[in-house]
Design an enzyme around this catalytic site. Structure first.
Site, short mmCIF file in Angstrom:
data_model
loop_
_atom_site.label_atom_id
_atom_site.label_comp_id
_atom_site.label_asym_id
_atom_site.label_seq_id
_atom_site.Cartn_x
_atom_site.Cartn_y
_atom_site.Cartn_z
N ILE B 133 0.79 -1.17 0.02
CA ILE B 133 0.02 0.19 0.13
C ILE B 133 0.90 1.28 0.15
O ILE B 133 0.74 2.28 -0.76
CB ILE B 133 -0.89 0.13 1.19
CG1 ILE B 133 -1.92 -1.41 1.43
CG2 ILE B 133 -1.83 1.20 1.20
CD1 ILE B 133 -2.78 -1.51 -0.12
N HIS B 170 -7.27 -11.34 -6.43
CA HIS B 170 -8.70 -11.68 -6.23
C HIS B 170 -9.79 -11.06 -7.36
O HIS B 170 -9.37 -10.00 -7.43
CB HIS B 170 -9.48 -11.43 -4.98
CG HIS B 170 -8.55 -12.15 -3.72
ND1 HIS B 170 -7.78 -11.27 -3.19
CD2 HIS B 170 -8.89 -13.47 -3.09
CE1 HIS B 170 -7.33 -12.20 -2.14
NE2 HIS B 170 -7.91 -13.44 -2.37
N VAL B 294 8.66 5.40 12.82
CA VAL B 294 8.03 6.53 13.35
C VAL B 294 7.70 6.23 14.51
O VAL B 294 7.06 5.19 14.82
CB VAL B 294 6.77 7.00 12.39
CG1 VAL B 294 5.91 8.15 13.10
CG2 VAL B 294 6.87 7.34 10.84
N LYS B 377 -11.28 -15.11 3.98
CA LYS B 377 -11.52 -16.23 2.89
C LYS B 377 -10.76 -17.63 3.18
O LYS B 377 -9.84 -17.62 3.95
CB LYS B 377 -11.00 -15.81 1.43
CG LYS B 377 -12.12 -14.54 1.26
CD LYS B 377 -11.84 -14.16 -0.13
CE LYS B 377 -10.36 -13.17 -0.11
NZ LYS B 377 -10.52 -12.20 0.98
N ILE B 462 -6.05 -2.68 6.06
CA ILE B 462 -6.01 -3.28 4.80
C ILE B 462 -5.40 -4.44 4.81
O ILE B 462 -4.43 -4.92 4.74
CB ILE B 462 -4.84 -2.48 3.77
CG1 ILE B 462 -4.94 -1.05 3.96
CG2 ILE B 462 -4.88 -3.02 2.31
CD1 ILE B 462 -6.24 -0.37 3.24
N CYS B 533 18.80 -24.62 -7.54
CA CYS B 533 17.53 -24.84 -7.69
C CYS B 533 16.70 -23.83 -8.61
O CYS B 533 16.00 -24.27 -9.47
CB CYS B 533 16.98 -25.01 -6.53
SG CYS B 533 17.91 -25.94 -5.18
N CYS B 573 23.31 -22.60 -1.94
CA CYS B 573 23.70 -21.26 -2.42
C CYS B 573 23.94 -20.25 -1.23
O CYS B 573 24.41 -19.17 -1.64
CB CYS B 573 22.77 -20.77 -3.42
SG CYS B 573 21.21 -20.52 -3.04
C1 LIG Z 1 -1.61 -15.22 4.85
C2 LIG Z 1 -2.14 -13.78 4.22
C3 LIG Z 1 -2.68 -14.11 3.03
C4 LIG Z 1 -2.83 -13.22 2.13
N1 LIG Z 1 -3.22 -13.11 0.83
C5 LIG Z 1 -3.80 -12.07 0.16
C6 LIG Z 1 -4.03 -12.34 -1.41
O1 LIG Z 1 -3.94 -13.62 -1.65
N2 LIG Z 1 -4.26 -11.28 -1.88
C7 LIG Z 1 -4.67 -10.13 -1.28
O2 LIG Z 1 -4.91 -9.13 -2.15
N3 LIG Z 1 -4.45 -9.98 -0.08
C8 LIG Z 1 -3.96 -10.97 0.76
N4 LIG Z 1 -3.50 -10.60 1.95
C9 LIG Z 1 -3.64 -9.43 2.52
C10 LIG Z 1 -2.51 -8.48 1.95
O3 LIG Z 1 -1.22 -9.32 2.32
C11 LIG Z 1 -2.27 -7.31 2.63
O4 LIG Z 1 -3.83 -6.59 2.58
C12 LIG Z 1 -1.41 -6.22 2.03
O5 LIG Z 1 -0.17 -6.86 2.23
C13 LIG Z 1 -1.60 -5.11 3.26
O6 LIG Z 1 -0.23 -4.20 2.51
P1 LIG Z 1 -0.12 -3.03 3.55
O7 LIG Z 1 1.14 -2.12 2.95
O8 LIG Z 1 -1.23 -2.23 4.21
O9 LIG Z 1 0.56 -3.57 5.06
P2 LIG Z 1 2.06 -4.12 5.10
O10 LIG Z 1 2.50 -5.02 3.99
O11 LIG Z 1 2.08 -4.83 6.54
O12 LIG Z 1 2.87 -2.79 5.27
C14 LIG Z 1 2.92 -1.94 6.38
C15 LIG Z 1 4.43 -1.69 6.73
O13 LIG Z 1 4.42 -0.56 7.52
C16 LIG Z 1 5.75 -0.64 8.22
N5 LIG Z 1 5.30 0.02 9.67
C17 LIG Z 1 4.44 -0.14 10.56
N6 LIG Z 1 4.82 0.78 11.58
C18 LIG Z 1 5.81 1.69 11.23
C19 LIG Z 1 6.28 2.60 11.84
N7 LIG Z 1 5.89 3.15 12.98
N8 LIG Z 1 7.27 3.14 11.23
C20 LIG Z 1 7.73 2.78 9.99
N9 LIG Z 1 7.24 1.80 9.53
C21 LIG Z 1 6.32 1.07 9.87
C22 LIG Z 1 5.51 -2.35 8.63
O14 LIG Z 1 7.00 -2.38 8.99
C23 LIG Z 1 5.17 -2.87 7.22
O15 LIG Z 1 6.27 -3.12 6.41
C24 LIG Z 1 -2.92 -11.86 2.72
C25 LIG Z 1 -2.60 -11.51 4.05
C26 LIG Z 1 -2.22 -12.78 4.70
C27 LIG Z 1 -1.50 -12.51 6.15
#
Ligand SMILES: Cc1cc2nc3c(=O)[nH]c(=O)nc-3n(C[C@H](O)[C@H](O)[C@H](O)COP(=O)(O)OP(=O)(O)OC[C@H]3O[C@@H](n4cnc5c(N)ncnc54)[C@H](O)[C@@H]3O)c2cc1C
Ligand SMILES: Cc1cc2nc3c(=O)[nH]c(=O)nc-3n(C[C@H](O)[C@H](O)[C@H](O)COP(=O)(O)OP(=O)(O)OC[C@H]3O[C@@H](n4cnc5c(N)ncnc54)[C@H](O)[C@@H]3O)c2cc1C
Ligand code: SF4
Lengths: 424, 616, 121
Positions: B133, B170, B294, B377, B462, B533, B573
């Site tokens: 995101i 999805h 942060v 799901k 999210i 691999c 590796c």
């Molecule tokens: C097992 C699993 C399977 C999933 N499968 C799917 C799928 O097939 N399709 C799909 O669409 N979605 C799927 N999702 C959901 C999807 O992974 C998430 O919705 C998406 O990755 C969210 O992205 P994000 O950037 O909001 O969160 P994140 O990837 O968690 O990013 C947030 C980031 O913020 C950083 N952060 C937090 N606080 C701070 C701070 N104070 N200072 C600096 N950095 C900070 C964290 O380190 C992190 O890297 C799945 C989730 C899980 C757990």
């Protein structure tokens, strides 16, 4: 312009080196391709001694053993391609079109009349034994640790736990201790150690390293770097008994939980595989179900003695050379069935009619005190031999005279039975 | 912008919640009185719902426009039940502050680095969170002539949810019509085609089949179609008979009784998408700061005036909260705490690439469709872009927000899903991992400007389908951020030289022999295979170390170029990869870590404590 | 004295019990004669081969595998390790080359088991 060879050998470990030597001695033009820079395969990192007692009647270290074979290869007109990786192979004009890649030539093709696959094996990982918990760094396979310490000169840990009592793990227990690390213990899920007794004595007992059987690691602790593991005793079905859980502090977990022959490249050709050995099904010439592809060494089945590895390499190389000359007459390929206390036997097939004596390699399913190995065809006994003190961890070798097998007879059966009236 | 207040204020600036000051817009007294009555009704509804769930210990208060729960529970499950019981009762958000005996609140893991890299710097837009995101927002914002900083606390991007999911795009069928999830998902799905082409990541659209367990489920087909229509799902979605399913998937379980096909379902490598977005943003001027967390914010006059990090304090025109599981804490830092998040762990397993032969489509076999109990799901079998089949995810409410451990119990549940395909066996598993979903109690995304802080934009809660929705969320959030900057008087205009294309690292394995040879002639490093691999060359590993958002860890390399991602799990590796890393980065090999922090791989040289040498 | 040791003279691995004093050891548990010899040697002076590595100045191959020229008493292994750890190789060698002589003044030499190649000059 595509280079052509009678025999191409893939992998320059002891199996591949022996195959190249033997094929060349049979007059074949030979190419030996190796992914790494140097020959020797896994032996380069096996700096301990105990290699070559059968072949050279000497106790050599791994690098010394490899060196002897390297020199034999160098004395012969074998084209050695180092840092060369086999990517694909396709059957072509009765032989094979091989595609290699290396830094000097890029992608290039080689034509092989026949092929010897000597790619060795890989180690089972923490994922393949379904270890759970956190996911820190500090978890290594024994071979990885061996590579780091012996070849690269770096310590993977200070306080180590070893899971699995395979030989490499035992050898690493000693190696780590000699290099100043503390080995907390070796834990084995089975009720018998999987390594050789000699290694239990000289690697563990010599250094007061405890070996605990029927015990396994059930959880990993530590976010960044390993901080500890939980160990548990297991019941008869190898299910951990939670009430016995103990946490052991350590910064390094070394796994010695088995080896798997490396044969992925054979997949596309649908070469028949043995589900037990995880290597291809071969006949007495070590030819796989795909005509012209031969297999040897740890790629065929995991060996515990390098002498046997070399022996299989010689055989495969020799037969691969003859294959190019179309000297192998195939009448009938039959399976060699096993019965009784046999885990597996190689070769799994026999191509008949055949002459000469070939080694039959086998492992028992369970330890056995006084046993008798019998090779029968119908009711006719072809070979019967008393064997004592057999263990699954030690491979056995029995020469069989193929001319005794009736090419039109029934399927031969190889079995291992308790000797009558004798109990282990 | 519209928000509830619990007292009547004249328009102007007021100090509403301790240290923060908020702008009150025109709310008329009559509205307020009726709102107050409504709030009372809502509170009653929450209490009733809690009583019904036998959760009498929970104390309920209304703060602002959200409902806050407190009290002490015996089990985590009770806290979870209370959160859900309070949701959808008319409040904007549920803040669940219930304590659970024996469970300590997870602290955010902070980077070890302490320096002043960012001290005194100022950016138009600061994005917190380097997940998919945050990176999608960064890329969208990088179209504008503004300065952008993306702050990520981990040693690499996509270390949390975005690197630990199924990689599924999805189709937009699962989310209920009318939710943000539904609309962003469908839009995001559509946007992926162009995005993949621009950023050079692999996107496949194998389509997904929802398998029916019982013949009765065939009756649901019209309902499924209606739902697709309502959500605007793309493609020729349709019901399938059992035979049709078998024709499409010869190895599928015998127990399937037909299914529903959604052809627009796609797959990507989630961390490669995240990294590609960030790299493109970086090419277009955005600055990416890893190992930067942060830790607090100063708020003045309803605006975030200063952001504190472990690398100094900085200023921003607008702050985008894309902090994943920490989104609620980040909002709290800004004084706008109207929701809370809870972790829902999912475990996935990856099967050996040799299984790729046995499956073509994404397959799922939900046990009870539309079950209210299971909020994520059902999981299934997903053929990944690289060819491996992935099983999962499971779904489990967990206290640990960054608890990525796996356990045998959940793993067993996961293995149950293997039965969907007759050929897949546990021995094929080469790896497994967990991720934690950032779920709000309302179970929908929160994508909006803060109602309280004028320069805070939320992209929170999210969870799945967050990856699928990311391109659309990125677009909207960027628009909101630009709007906020404009309101504050910043002149934001589109960059003329924005380059939407990113040059990806060549995957030499997939090149034609001629292309591959040509590349190796130019640079022999592409001919030196280090990972056997996955057939990864030294050249690719080096590229990953010098790209616009370079890898600095072994996992970072693995995620970018797949070295160590294969069946031997780095057995062969690892030593080669870390040697190359040390060489290319010019650092001692003992400084190489697996995933940053103190995750070093090698501790020191052998024979190190030897001082006087005997030369030979 | 009373000690249990595992015989490794053959794969059977009998658990030997050794008791008595140096001159007349009593060994039991052996299934064959070899066990007696093994048990005696193990009790009086267990001998072991030591294989390890030494540092090199080579840019790529930073360790060279080595062994001793003969087996040495087990208890002396740590001392041997100490002296061997101080060795650093900076010349071409092949397996069998003597890398150091008369370690610990015990007439044991250090033998290379691997190959190391330095460009001339
Ligand atoms: C097992 C699993 C399977 C999933 N499968 C799917 C799928 O097939 N399709 C799909 O669409 N979605 C799927 N999702 C959901 C999807 O992974 C998430 O919705 C998406 O990755 C969210 O992205 P994000 O950037 O909001 O969160 P994140 O990837 O968690 O990013 C947030 C980031 O913020 C950083 N952060 C937090 N606080 C701070 C701070 N104070 N200072 C600096 N950095 C900070 C964290 O380190 C992190 O890297 C799945 C989730 C899980 C757990
Ligand atoms: C860690 C370990 C310790 C052991 N210790 C002992 C011992 O103490 N005593 C004893 O007698 N035996 C021991 N053994 C057993 C014996 O030494 C080995 O079984 C033997 O080295 C196997 O030889 P190999 O040639 O089959 O395989 P390897 O030695 O593994 O050689 C295989 C070669 O093939 C190459 N290769 C693989 N794939 C490709 C490809 N696609 N293209 C090109 N090249 C490729 C590899 O790089 C490698 O060099 C040990 C084995 C291991 C693994
Ligand atoms: S005593 Fe004899 S039989 Fe027993 S292990 Fe020793 S050598 Fe083998």
């Amino acid at each position: 312009m595509k280079q052509e060879y009678d025999v191409v050998v893939i992998g320059a470990g002891p199996a591949g080196l022996a195959a190249a030597v033997a094929a060349s001695d049979k007059g074949a033009t030979v190419c030996l391709a190796e992914r790494e820079e140097r020959m020797g395969g896994i032996l380069k990192q096996c700096i301990h001694d105990g290699f070559g007692l059968i072949r050279f009647k000497e106790k050599l270290t791994g690098p010394e053993y490899a060196w002897r074979y390297e020199n034999m290869v160098k004395e012969r007109p074998v084209d050695f391609l180092s840092r060369t990786f086999l990517t694909t192979m396709k059957p072509e004009n009765g032989g094979f079109d091989l595609s290699f890649v290396n830094p000097e030539k890029g992608v290039f093709s080689v034509y092989a009349g026949s092929l010897v696959m000597a790619m060795g094996c890989r180690e089972r990982t923490d994922r393949q034994i379904f270890l759970h918990g956190e996911r820190p760094s500090g978890i290594f396979t024994a071979g990885q640790a061996q590579d780091f310490i012996n070849l690269k000169g770096y310590m993977p840990g200070h306080k180590c736990v070893i899971l699995g009592s395979g030989d490499i793990g035992l050898i690493m227990a000693r190696r780590l201790t000699l290099e100043g690390a503390e080995v907390q213990g070796v834990y084995e899920i089975g009720s018998e150690p999987s390594g050789l007794t000699r290694n239990i004595v000289q690697c563990l007992e010599d250094y007061n390293i405890p070996l605990q059987l029927e015990t396994t690691v059930t959880e990993i602790h530590g976010y960044d770097r390993l901080e500890g593991v939980t160990i548990c005793r297991v019941d008869k079905n190898k299910i951990p008994r939670r009430e016995t859980a103990v946490r052991i502090d350590c910064d390094c977990l070394i796994l010695s939980v088995g080896l798997i022959p490396e044969n992925d490249i054979l997949k596309p050709l649908s070469v028949k595989m043995d589900p037990v050995t995880k290597g291809p099904v071969v006949d007495q010439n070590l030819e796989t179900s795909f005509p012209g592809i031969f297999s040897c060494g740890n790629a065929l089945h995991v060996n515990d003695l390098v002498d046997y590895v070399s022996e299989s390499g010689h055989l495969a190389g020799e037969r691969a050379a003859l294959y190019g000359k179309k000297k192998i007459q195939v009448k009938r390929r039959i399976t060699l069935n096993t019965a009784g206390n046999i885990q597996y036997a190689v070769p799994q097939n026999l191509t008949l009619p055949a002459k000469g004596t070939v080694p039959l390699f086998f492992r028992p399913l369970r330890s056995m005190g006084k046993g008798v190995a019998i090779l029968k065809q119908g009711e006719r006994i072809i070979l019967k031999k008393n064997l004592n003190w057999l263990k699954p961890s030690e491979m056995n070798r029995l020469p069989i005279d193929l001319s005794l097998i009736d090419p039109d007879g029934m399927t031969p059966v190889f079995s291992l039975e308790n000797r009558e009236g004798v109990h282990a | 912008m519209f928000f509830y207040i619990d007292r009547w204020y004249k328009p102007g600036y007021y100090n509403l919640s301790g240290n923060t000051t908020s702008l009150v817009v025109n709310v008329y007294q009559e509205d307020f009185i009726s709102m107050k009555g409504q709030m009372k009704r809502q509170l009653r509804a929450v209490r009733r719902s809690l009583r019904n769930k036998k959760l009498k210990f929970v104390q309920v208060v209304q703060k602002g426009n959200s409902v806050h729960l407190s009290g002490t529970a015996d089990r985590w499950e009770q806290k979870v039940n209370a959160g859900f019981a309070a949701a959808h009762k008319g409040f904007k958000g549920v803040v669940n502050d219930i304590d659970v005996r024996g469970v300590v609140d997870t602290e955010m893991r902070l980077p070890a680095v302490q320096d002043s890299l960012l001290e005194g710097r100022s950016f138009d837009a600061v994005i917190v969170g380097g997940g998919v995101i945050g990176c999608a927002v960064a890329r969208e914002l990088s179209r504008q002539n503004i300065t952008i900083a993306l702050l990520e606390k981990e040693s690499d991007l996509a270390m949390q949810a975005s690197g630990r999911n199924d990689g599924m795009i999805h189709p937009g069928f699962a989310a209920s019509p009318g939710t943000l999830k539904a609309s962003y998902n469908v839009r995001g799905n559509r946007m992926y085609t162009k995005l993949a082409e621009e950023l050079g990541f692999e996107l496949k659209r194998p389509g997904s089949i929802i398998l029916f367990k019982s013949p009765l489920m065939n009756l649901l087909k019209p309902i499924f179609r209606r739902r697709c229509r309502k959500n605007g799902v793309d493609g020729n979605y349709r019901g399938l008979s059992a035979e049709e399913v078998r024709k499409m998937e010869p190895y599928v379980t015998e127990s399937q009784k037909g299914g529903f096909f959604l052809p627009s379902a796609g797959i990507v490598s989630p961390f490669r998408v995240t990294i590609a977005l960030a790299e493109n943003a970086a090419q277009n001027g955005a600055e990416i700061f890893l190992n930067t967390a942060v830790t607090s914010m100063d708020v003045k006059n309803g605006r975030i005036s200063r952001i504190q990090t472990n690398r100094g304090s900085l200023q921003c025109g607008v702050l985008i909260n894309a902090a994943g599981i920490w989104g609620d804490k980040l909002s709290e830092m800004a004084g706008d705490r109207f929701f809370s998040l809870h972790g829902r762990k999912g475990t996935d397993a990856i099967l050996d690439i040799e299984c790729s032969f046995y499956q073509n489509h994404i397959l799922g076999m939900p046990s009870i469709l539309g079950s209210k109990k299971n909020h994520s799901k059902g999981g299934g079998l997903v053929p990944c872009v690289e060819g491996n089949i992935l099983i999962g995810p499971t779904s489990e409410e967990v206290p640990g927000r960054e608890d990525y451990s796996t356990d045998s119990e959940n793993f067993r549940k996961l293995l149950g899903q293997l039965s969907i395909n007759q050929e897949l066996k546990p021995v094929h598993i080469i790896n497994y991992y967990s991720g934690v979903r950032a779920a709000s109690w309302e179970e929908d995304f929160i994508i909006e400007p803060s109602g309280k802080i004028s320069n805070l934009i939320l992209a929170a809660a999210i969870q799945s389908p967050g990856l699928a929705s990311a391109p659309a969320i990125g677009e909207d959030v960027a628009r909101m951020a630009v709007e906020s900057l404009r309101v504050a008087g910043v002149k934001v205009i589109k960059k003329k030289n924005f380059n939407p294309r990113r040059k990806a690292i060549p995957a030499v394995k997939d090149l034609s022999p001629e292309e591959r040879s040509a590349l190796i002639r130019k640079d022999p490093a592409y001919g030196e295979i280090l990972c056997r691999c996955e057939e990864v060359s030294r050249g690719e590993i080096r590229d990953a170390l010098v790209s616009s958002v370079p890898a600095s860890t072994v996992d970072g390399i693995k995620r970018r170029v797949r070295a160590g991602a294969g069946r031997c799990h780095g057995g062969f590796c690892l030593s080669r990869v870390i040697m190359v890393m040390a060489e290319e980065l010019g650092i001692p090999i003992t400084n190489i870590t697996r995933k940053g922090g103190s995750s070093r791989i090698l501790l020191h040289e052998t024979k190190e404590n030897v001082s006087d040498e005997t030369g030979i | 004295m009373h000690k249990n040791i595992t015989c490794i003279a053959c794969p059977r691995g009998c658990l030997l019990t050794v008791s008595g004093e140096a001159e007349d050891l009593i060994i039991s548990g052996n299934e064959c004669r070899k066990g007696i010899e093994y048990g005696r040697q193990e009790i009086l002076e267990p001998l072991r081969m030591l294989t390890t590595t030494v540092r090199t100045t080579h840019p790529v191959y930073t360790r060279l595998p080595v062994r001793l020229s003969r087996e040495v008493p087990l208890e002396q292994i740590p001392e041997f390790m100490k002296v061997i750890n101080q060795v650093c190789v900076s010349r071409t060698c092949i397996p069998g080359d003597v890398m150091a002589v008369n370690l610990l003044e015990s007439e044991v030499d250090l033998i290379a088991t691997g190959e190391l190649y330095y460009e001339k000059g």
